[in-house]
Design a protein around this motif. Structure first.
Motif, PDB file in Angstrom:
ATOM      1  N   GLN A   1       0.826  -1.206   0.000  1.00  0.00           N
ATOM      2  CA  GLN A   1       0.000   0.000   0.000  1.00  0.00           C
ATOM      3  C   GLN A   1       0.864   1.262   0.000  1.00  0.00           C
ATOM      4  N   ARG A   2       1.836   1.315   0.876  1.00  0.00           N
ATOM      5  CA  ARG A   2       2.711   2.503   0.948  1.00  0.00           C
ATOM      6  C   ARG A   2       3.526   2.649  -0.336  1.00  0.00           C
ATOM      7  N   ALA A   3       4.012   1.530  -0.862  1.00  0.00           N
ATOM      8  CA  ALA A   3       4.803   1.568  -2.091  1.00  0.00           C
ATOM      9  C   ALA A   3       3.962   2.068  -3.267  1.00  0.00           C
ATOM     10  N   HIS A   4       2.764   1.516  -3.433  1.00  0.00           N
ATOM     11  CA  HIS A   4       1.894   1.954  -4.531  1.00  0.00           C
ATOM     12  C   HIS A   4       1.537   3.426  -4.389  1.00  0.00           C
ATOM     13  N   TRP A   5       1.279   3.846  -3.172  1.00  0.00           N
ATOM     14  CA  TRP A   5       0.898   5.235  -2.947  1.00  0.00           C
ATOM     15  C   TRP A   5       2.019   6.188  -3.346  1.00  0.00           C
ATOM     16  N   VAL A   6       3.256   5.899  -2.931  1.00  0.00           N
ATOM     17  CA  VAL A   6       4.365   6.812  -3.222  1.00  0.00           C
ATOM     18  C   VAL A   6       4.712   6.803  -4.713  1.00  0.00           C
ATOM     19  N   VAL A   7       4.561   5.672  -5.372  1.00  0.00           N
ATOM     20  CA  VAL A   7       4.801   5.622  -6.822  1.00  0.00           C
ATOM     21  C   VAL A   7       3.733   6.440  -7.548  1.00  0.00           C
ATOM     22  N   SER A   8       2.497   6.310  -7.144  1.00  0.00           N
ATOM     23  CA  SER A   8       1.427   7.115  -7.746  1.00  0.00           C
ATOM     24  C   SER A   8       1.666   8.597  -7.520  1.00  0.00           C
ATOM     25  N   GLU A   9       2.105   8.945  -6.317  1.00  0.00           N
ATOM     26  CA  GLU A   9       2.421  10.343  -6.014  1.00  0.00           C
ATOM     27  C   GLU A   9       3.530  10.851  -6.931  1.00  0.00           C
ATOM     28  N   ALA A  10       4.577  10.050  -7.115  1.00  0.00           N
ATOM     29  CA  ALA A  10       5.689  10.460  -7.979  1.00  0.00           C
ATOM     30  C   ALA A  10       5.206  10.650  -9.415  1.00  0.00           C
ATOM     31  N   PHE A  11       4.357   9.756  -9.908  1.00  0.00           N
ATOM     32  CA  PHE A  11       3.841   9.901 -11.264  1.00  0.00           C
ATOM     33  C   PHE A  11       2.945  11.135 -11.388  1.00  0.00           C
ATOM     34  N   ASP A  12       2.184  11.425 -10.353  1.00  0.00           N
ATOM     35  CA  ASP A  12       1.353  12.643 -10.379  1.00  0.00           C
ATOM     36  C   ASP A  12       2.231  13.887 -10.459  1.00  0.00           C
ATOM     37  N   ILE A  13       3.278  13.921  -9.659  1.00  0.00           N
ATOM     38  CA  ILE A  13       4.189  15.076  -9.680  1.00  0.00           C
ATOM     39  C   ILE A  13       4.888  15.164 -11.032  1.00  0.00           C
ATOM     40  N   LEU A  14       5.300  14.022 -11.556  1.00  0.00           N
ATOM     41  CA  LEU A  14       5.956  14.002 -12.868  1.00  0.00           C
ATOM     42  C   LEU A  14       5.013  14.556 -13.938  1.00  0.00           C
ATOM     43  N   TRP A  15       3.746  14.187 -13.871  1.00  0.00           N
ATOM     44  CA  TRP A  15       2.767  14.688 -14.827  1.00  0.00           C
ATOM     45  C   TRP A  15       2.635  16.208 -14.723  1.00  0.00           C
ATOM     46  N   VAL A  16       2.585  16.725 -13.511  1.00  0.00           N
ATOM     47  CA  VAL A  16       2.462  18.171 -13.310  1.00  0.00           C
ATOM     48  C   VAL A  16       3.710  18.900 -13.813  1.00  0.00           C
ATOM     49  N   CYS A  17       4.871  18.252 -13.653  1.00  0.00           N
ATOM     50  CA  CYS A  17       6.149  18.858 -14.061  1.00  0.00           C
ATOM     51  C   CYS A  17       6.627  18.350 -15.419  1.00  0.00           C
ATOM     52  N   TRP A  18       5.731  17.820 -16.220  1.00  0.00           N
ATOM     53  CA  TRP A  18       6.112  17.152 -17.457  1.00  0.00           C
ATOM     54  C   TRP A  18       6.952  18.033 -18.380  1.00  0.00           C
ATOM     55  N   ASP A  19       6.612  19.301 -18.517  1.00  0.00           N
ATOM     56  CA  ASP A  19       7.388  20.187 -19.384  1.00  0.00           C
ATOM     57  C   ASP A  19       8.829  20.304 -18.899  1.00  0.00           C
ATOM     58  N   THR A  20       9.009  20.439 -17.614  1.00  0.00           N
ATOM     59  CA  THR A  20      10.355  20.517 -17.034  1.00  0.00           C
ATOM     60  C   THR A  20      11.087  19.193 -17.207  1.00  0.00           C
ATOM     61  N   ALA A  21      10.380  18.095 -16.969  1.00  0.00           N
ATOM     62  CA  ALA A  21      10.995  16.764 -17.084  1.00  0.00           C
ATOM     63  C   ALA A  21      11.469  16.494 -18.506  1.00  0.00           C
ATOM     64  N   THR A  22      10.638  16.799 -19.485  1.00  0.00           N
ATOM     65  CA  THR A  22      11.020  16.531 -20.873  1.00  0.00           C
ATOM     66  C   THR A  22      12.082  17.495 -21.373  1.00  0.00           C
ATOM     67  N   ALA A  23      12.219  18.636 -20.733  1.00  0.00           N
ATOM     68  CA  ALA A  23      13.272  19.585 -21.108  1.00  0.00           C
ATOM     69  C   ALA A  23      14.611  19.250 -20.445  1.00  0.00           C
ATOM     70  N   SER A  24      14.596  18.346 -19.498  1.00  0.00           N
ATOM     71  CA  SER A  24      15.844  17.971 -18.818  1.00  0.00           C
ATOM     72  C   SER A  24      16.726  17.164 -19.768  1.00  0.00           C
ATOM     73  N   ASP A  25      17.991  17.049 -19.413  1.00  0.00           N
ATOM     74  CA  ASP A  25      18.938  16.297 -20.249  1.00  0.00           C
ATOM     75  C   ASP A  25      18.602  14.816 -20.316  1.00  0.00           C
ATOM     76  N   ASN A  26      17.970  14.289 -19.253  1.00  0.00           N
ATOM     77  CA  ASN A  26      17.743  12.850 -19.164  1.00  0.00           C
ATOM     78  C   ASN A  26      16.420  12.615 -18.445  1.00  0.00           C
ATOM     79  N   LEU A  27      15.386  12.331 -19.210  1.00  0.00           N
ATOM     80  CA  LEU A  27      14.045  12.153 -18.643  1.00  0.00           C
ATOM     81  C   LEU A  27      14.003  11.005 -17.647  1.00  0.00           C
ATOM     82  N   HIS A  28      14.678   9.897 -17.947  1.00  0.00           N
ATOM     83  CA  HIS A  28      14.668   8.752 -17.032  1.00  0.00           C
ATOM     84  C   HIS A  28      15.347   9.108 -15.710  1.00  0.00           C
TER      85      HIS A  28
END
Length: 158
Positions: A17-44
């Motif tokens: 439960q805790r693992a799934h929750w934190v991964v979902s949170e990270a993906f939500d933040i990544l989605w919100v910051c998608w423009d910044t993430a894709t502009a970075s040198d290394n998306l992964h």
């Protein structure tokens, strides 16, 4: 990445439960910051650092701030498969020491060790997940194993 990210998070957070929750949170933040993430040198690398930061915020820590992986020992196959074997306590103690030594590694080495040895992630996938060159994965693992061996054989001044 969700499966590997969840395995990594589970190693530190101990429950699905805790693992799934934190991964979902990270993906939500990544989605919100998608423009910044894709502009970075290394998306992964960007995504990995984001996930890692979220996991480490919630992981149990030692007094010096490094994560505490010792409780993860109890979810290993070695502990479950050998719980009635004589000498089980010695194996358990050695695994606790090993997991504690892993958390003393530099971040990339610790992450590669957790992903490969605790989560069973193949080296090729580790390079992709961490956002590092595939050839670097073996070097990181080699240094991690050498450092862990030195930590386990050198008396701790604590």
């Amino acid at each position: 990445m969700r499966g590997i990210y969840t395995d990594y998070a589970r190693a530190f957070l101990l429950t699905d439960q805790r693992a799934h929750w934190v991964v979902s949170e990270a993906f939500d933040i990544l989605w919100v910051c998608w423009d910044t993430a894709t502009a970075s040198d290394n998306l992964h690398r960007y995504a990995w650092c984001l996930l890692r930061s979220r996991v480490m915020l919630r992981a149990t820590c030692h007094h010096d701030g490094r994560p505490d992986l010792r409780a993860a020992v109890f979810s290993t196959r070695e502990v479950h498969n050998n719980s009635t074997v004589p000498g089980h306590l010695v194996v358990l103690t050695e695994l606790i020491d090993l997991f504690d030594a892993i958390t003393r590694l530099p971040d990339d080495q610790m992450d590669a060790a957790v992903l490969h040895y605790l989560c069973g992630t193949p080296y090729q996938a580790i390079a992709h997940v961490l956002g590092i060159a595939p050839t670097l994965t073996h070097a990181v693992d080699h240094h991690a194993r050498a450092t862990v061996e030195a930590l386990l054989t050198t008396p701790n001044p604590e």
